[in-house]
Design an enzyme around this catalytic site. Structure first.
Site, PDB file in Angstrom:
ATOM      1  CE1 TYR A 142      -3.317  -2.730   0.084  1.00  0.00           C
ATOM      2  CE2 TYR A 142      -3.555  -2.485   2.447  1.00  0.00           C
ATOM      3  CZ  TYR A 142      -3.917  -3.096   1.265  1.00  0.00           C
ATOM      4  OH  TYR A 142      -4.874  -4.072   1.282  1.00  0.00           O
ATOM      5  CE  LYS A 173      -5.550  -8.102   1.197  1.00  0.00           C
ATOM      6  NZ  LYS A 173      -6.234  -6.866   1.115  1.00  0.00           N
TER       7      LYS A 173
HETATM    8  P1  FBP Z   1     -10.817  -4.695   2.903  1.00  0.00           P
HETATM    9  O1  FBP Z   1     -11.348  -5.531   1.771  1.00  0.00           O
HETATM   10  O2  FBP Z   1     -11.799  -4.579   4.014  1.00  0.00           O
HETATM   11  O3  FBP Z   1     -10.307  -3.361   2.404  1.00  0.00           O
HETATM   12  O4  FBP Z   1      -9.589  -5.497   3.497  1.00  0.00           O
HETATM   13  C1  FBP Z   1      -8.367  -5.526   2.845  1.00  0.00           C
HETATM   14  C2  FBP Z   1      -7.271  -4.991   3.728  1.00  0.00           C
HETATM   15  O5  FBP Z   1      -6.020  -5.074   3.111  1.00  0.00           O
HETATM   16  C3  FBP Z   1      -7.200  -5.656   5.086  1.00  0.00           C
HETATM   17  O6  FBP Z   1      -6.422  -6.821   5.062  1.00  0.00           O
HETATM   18  C4  FBP Z   1      -6.647  -4.558   5.942  1.00  0.00           C
HETATM   19  O7  FBP Z   1      -7.052  -4.649   7.246  1.00  0.00           O
HETATM   20  C5  FBP Z   1      -7.248  -3.346   5.338  1.00  0.00           C
HETATM   21  O8  FBP Z   1      -7.518  -3.626   3.993  1.00  0.00           O
HETATM   22  C6  FBP Z   1      -6.331  -2.163   5.423  1.00  0.00           C
HETATM   23  O9  FBP Z   1      -7.059  -1.041   5.076  1.00  0.00           O
HETATM   24  P2  FBP Z   1      -6.424   0.382   4.892  1.00  0.00           P
HETATM   25  O10 FBP Z   1      -6.482   0.648   3.425  1.00  0.00           O
HETATM   26  O11 FBP Z   1      -7.310   1.294   5.655  1.00  0.00           O
HETATM   27  O12 FBP Z   1      -5.035   0.340   5.424  1.00  0.00           O
END
Ligand code: FBP
Length: 261
Positions: A142, A173
C-alpha cells in the site's frame, strides 16, 4: 518453484481470499457491527462462502481458526491511532504462524513511507523464512505517506506490484486503479507474480463492487482479497456467490446482478 507455493490458495488459477484483520488496522467501532464483530461469523462465511483462504492476525487465528479453509496469518500490523508516515512491524513469527496452521504468510509494506526500508528489510527476512518452510509470502503493498499522492494512480499501483515482485513476494495485494486498462499494467509489472485486488471500504452498491472485481479479473488479476465488501454485506453468502461467479465462471456483472438487491 515460486508459482507453486500459492497453489493451496488457487482454484483453476484463480482465488478469492477473505481478509479479517481490520479490528487491529481500523478499530472495531469503525468497521464492525453486532454480527461481524464475532470472528466465528467470518470463519463461517469463509467456509460457507467458498473462499480459498482466510486471513487472520495470530490472536484471532489462535481462538477462531477451524482448519476448514487454508489460513494466511498476517505477521505484521499496526493500529490506526499513530499519525504520520506509517510503519507496520512484525508481531508474529513465521514459525508460530505455521504452528497455528498457516499455509501462507501475509505482510504489509507501506511503499513510499519514510519507514519503507524497515518494512523492506523485515519482509526480506520473513520471505526467506516462509520459503524455507515451503510457504508463500504475500505482500500487501500500500503506497502511503507524505510522499505519496493518489494511491490508486496507475503509476503508483504498478509500482506497488513491481516492488512486491522485486522484494520476492509470491503474491501481491494491491488497490484497484479503477479500470481494467490501467490495472493490466500493474499485473504486467508483476511479471507473473499473482496479483490480488484489495477490497477497500464498502462500495455504494453490490454491482459497483462486482464491476471492480470483474475489471481486475479482466486485467489478468488472480482474484481478490476482500474484507469489508464481503462481511459488511447484509447478505454476505449471496455476495460470495456472486464473487465466485465473476471470478471462477467468467460471468459478467449483468448476469449475476439479478441475484442482487
Ligand atoms: P478490505 O477488503 O476490508 O479493504 O480489506 C483488505 C485490507 O487489506 C485488510 O487486510 C486490511 O485490514 C485493510 O484492507 C487495510 O485497510 P487500509 O487501506 O485502511 O489500510
Amino acid at each position: 518453484m515460486k508459482s507453486e507455493r500459492m497453489n493451496v490458495f488457487l482454484r483453476d488459477g484463480r482465488s478469492m481470499l477473505l481478509a479479517y484483520d481490520q479490528g487491529l488496522e481500523h478499530g472495531p467501532s469503525t468497521d464492525f457491527n453486532d454480527k461481524n464483530i464475532d470472528p466465528s461469523f467470518v470463519m463461517d462465511l469463509a467456509v460457507k462462502g467458498g473462499f480459498n483462504g482466510v486471513i487472520f492476525q495470530k490472536g484471532v487465528a489462535e481462538r477462531f481458526y477451524d482448519g476448514k479453509v487454508p489460513l494466511i496469518v498476517k505477521v505484521n500490523g499496526k493500529s490506526a491511532l499513530v499519525k504520520g508516515d506509517p510503519v507496520s512491524k512484525q508481531v508474529c513469527s513465521v514459525e508460530y504462524a505455521v504452528s497455528l496452521g498457516a499455509k501462507g504468510i501475509g505482510y504489509t509494506i507501506y511503499l513510499g513511507s519514510e519507514h519503507e526500508a524497515e518494512m523492506f528489510r523485515e519482509f526480506g527476512r520473513i520471505q526467506e523464512e516462509a520459503h524455507e518452510k515451503g510457504l508463500p509470502a504475500i505482500a500487501w503493498v500500500y503506497p502511503r505517506g507524505a510522499a505519496v499522492g493518489n494511491d490508486t494512480a496507475k503509476e503508483i499501483v504498478s509500482y506497488a506490484a513491481r516492488a512486491a515482485l522485486e522484494l520476492g513476494a509470491d503474491a501481491a495485494k494491491i488497490k484497484y486503479t479503477g479500470d481494467p486498462g490501467s490495472f493490466s499494467w500493474a499485473v504486467k509489472a508483476g511479471a507473473g507474480m499473482k496479483v490480488f485486488m484489495s477490497g477497500g471500504p464498502k462500495a455504494p452498491t453490490d454491482e459497483a463492487f462486482l464491476s471492480q472485481v470483474q475489471g481486475a479479473v479482466d486485467a489478468g488479476a488472480t482474484g481478490l482479497a476482500v474484507g469489508r465488501n464481503a462481511w459488511q454485506n447484509s447478505e454476505p453468502l449471496r455476495m460470495a456467490e456472486s464473487l465466485r461467479k465473476v471470478i471462477f465462471e467468467g460471468k459478467r456483472v449483468e448476469q449475476v446482478a439479478s441475484g442482487l438487491r
